[in-house]
Design an enzyme around this catalytic site. Structure first.
Site, PDB file in Angstrom:
ATOM      1  N   HIS A 219       0.846  -1.201   0.000  1.00  0.00           N
ATOM      2  CA  HIS A 219       0.000   0.000   0.000  1.00  0.00           C
ATOM      3  C   HIS A 219       0.873   1.240   0.000  1.00  0.00           C
ATOM      4  O   HIS A 219       2.101   1.153   0.121  1.00  0.00           O
ATOM      5  CB  HIS A 219      -1.005  -0.008   1.157  1.00  0.00           C
TER       6      HIS A 219
ATOM      7  N   HIS B 136       1.357   3.942   1.960  1.00  0.00           N
ATOM      8  CA  HIS B 136       1.874   4.688   3.108  1.00  0.00           C
ATOM      9  C   HIS B 136       3.401   4.823   3.037  1.00  0.00           C
ATOM     10  O   HIS B 136       4.093   3.879   2.655  1.00  0.00           O
ATOM     11  CB  HIS B 136       1.452   4.013   4.419  1.00  0.00           C
TER      12      HIS B 136
ATOM     13  N   ASP C 293       5.753   4.688   5.102  1.00  0.00           N
ATOM     14  CA  ASP C 293       6.597   3.702   5.788  1.00  0.00           C
ATOM     15  C   ASP C 293       6.572   2.341   5.074  1.00  0.00           C
ATOM     16  O   ASP C 293       7.078   1.347   5.607  1.00  0.00           O
ATOM     17  CB  ASP C 293       6.189   3.549   7.264  1.00  0.00           C
ATOM     18  N   HIS C 294       6.034   2.314   3.847  1.00  0.00           N
ATOM     19  CA  HIS C 294       6.047   1.091   3.029  1.00  0.00           C
ATOM     20  C   HIS C 294       6.669   1.323   1.657  1.00  0.00           C
ATOM     21  O   HIS C 294       7.044   0.365   0.987  1.00  0.00           O
ATOM     22  CB  HIS C 294       4.627   0.523   2.898  1.00  0.00           C
TER      23      HIS C 294
ATOM     24  N   HIS D 191      -7.361  -0.894   5.446  1.00  0.00           N
ATOM     25  CA  HIS D 191      -6.385   0.021   6.065  1.00  0.00           C
ATOM     26  C   HIS D 191      -6.170   1.202   5.108  1.00  0.00           C
ATOM     27  O   HIS D 191      -6.268   2.357   5.512  1.00  0.00           O
ATOM     28  CB  HIS D 191      -5.104  -0.758   6.313  1.00  0.00           C
TER      29      HIS D 191
ATOM     30  N   ASP E 122      -0.106  -3.927   6.244  1.00  0.00           N
ATOM     31  CA  ASP E 122      -0.749  -3.463   7.474  1.00  0.00           C
ATOM     32  C   ASP E 122      -2.201  -3.935   7.570  1.00  0.00           C
ATOM     33  O   ASP E 122      -3.064  -3.228   8.098  1.00  0.00           O
ATOM     34  CB  ASP E 122      -0.722  -1.925   7.548  1.00  0.00           C
TER      35      ASP E 122
ATOM     36  N   HIS F 171       4.766  -4.660  10.736  1.00  0.00           N
ATOM     37  CA  HIS F 171       5.088  -3.985  11.997  1.00  0.00           C
ATOM     38  C   HIS F 171       5.177  -4.957  13.171  1.00  0.00           C
ATOM     39  O   HIS F 171       4.464  -5.965  13.206  1.00  0.00           O
ATOM     40  CB  HIS F 171       4.026  -2.937  12.352  1.00  0.00           C
TER      41      HIS F 171
HETATM   42 FE    FE Z   1       2.705   0.788   8.148  1.00  0.00          FE
HETATM   43 ZN    ZN Z   2       0.071   1.554   6.646  1.00  0.00          ZN
END
Ligand code: FE
Ligand code: ZN
Length: 248
Positions: A62, A64, A66-67, A120, A139, A177
């Site tokens: 996805h 985001h 942090d990905h 998400h 996530d 995570h």
């Molecule tokens: Fe994340």
């Molecule tokens: Zn995420």
């Protein structure tokens, strides 16, 4: 006389980055790997070099940051192919191939089925390597938890988890995570009498105390202990998700 090239098991290496992210290196052939959800580039490039692995692909679940934060730098260094969710393609830096539910991604002999699990984020996908019994779910599903509903509804998450929990129970889940301990604490408030959950909480507490990772885990464990996987319907899942949002 040499036979055909031996196929390699899909070996997955963990690269912990930022506060609690896991980036995964999936070694699909000798000296070749794909990177799943690179939050950052530096530690991923370093680890691949240490392991003697050339990065051939990035798989994004996805959009985001942090990905996908490491996408462009890793691509600049390696020329890898970036594969990500079609419904979020505009937000995936450097994307080369947009995939959606029912598509297949081949890494040599290893083939992943792409599953649409939007909840998400609206376009979130997962990669299921059925032959290797490996699931990369970003996530969506966490150990004893699920992702926050930023762009989707409880109905969306219920549907997503229903898809994932239908996969073989021995499937190893590689989420993005290390949220396990906090998830376990919350799960115990939902099901204080669940013996499997109490046992897993103790095991996880021990592991974290020793600085060990708790990911991957198996779907079988989630069937017994995850209050979101175990929710009877979307309404119950939604209630639990709202409670978790305010849980400390
Ligand atoms: Fe994340
Ligand atoms: Zn995420």
């Amino acid at each position: 006389m040499p036979g055909p090239a031996a196929s390699t098991a899909l070996e997955v290496l963990r690269v912990p980055v930022l506060a609690d992210n896991y980036v995964w290196l999936a070694r699909w052939a000798p000296g070749r790997c794909a990177v799943v959800d690179p939050a950052v580039a530096g530690p991923v490039l370093e680890r691949a070099a240490d392991e003697g692995l050339r990065i051939t692909h990035i798989l994004n679940t996805h959009w985001h940051p942090d990905h996908v934060g490491g996408n462009l730098e890793i691509k600049a260094h390696t020329g890898c192919t970036i594969i990500g969710p079609a419904r979020e393609a505009a937000r995936i830096p450097g994307i080369d191939r947009a995939v959606d539910d029912g598509d297949r991604v081949a890494l040599g002999d290893h083939v992943a089925d792409v599953l649409f699990v939007g909840a998400h984020t609206a376009g979130h996908i997962a990669f299921h390597f059925a032959g290797a019994r490996v699931l990369f779910c970003g996530d969506t599903l966490f150990a004893m938890g699920c992702g926050r509903l930023f762009e989707g509804t409880a109905e969306d998450m219920f549907r997503a988890l229903a898809q994932l929990k239908a996969l073989p129970p021995e499937t190893r889940v590689y989420c993005a995570h290390e949220y396990t301990l906090s998830n376990a604490r919350f799960a115990l408030t939902v099901e204080p009498g669940n013996a499997a959950l109490a046992a897993r909480f103790e095991a996880v507490q021990g592991a974290r105390g020793r600085g060990e990772a708790t990911v991957p885990f198996t779907l079988a464990e989630e069937h017994l202990t995850n209050p979101f996987v175990r929710a009877r319907d979307a309404a119950e899942l939604g209630e639990r998700r709202r409670a978790k949002d305010h849980f400390r």
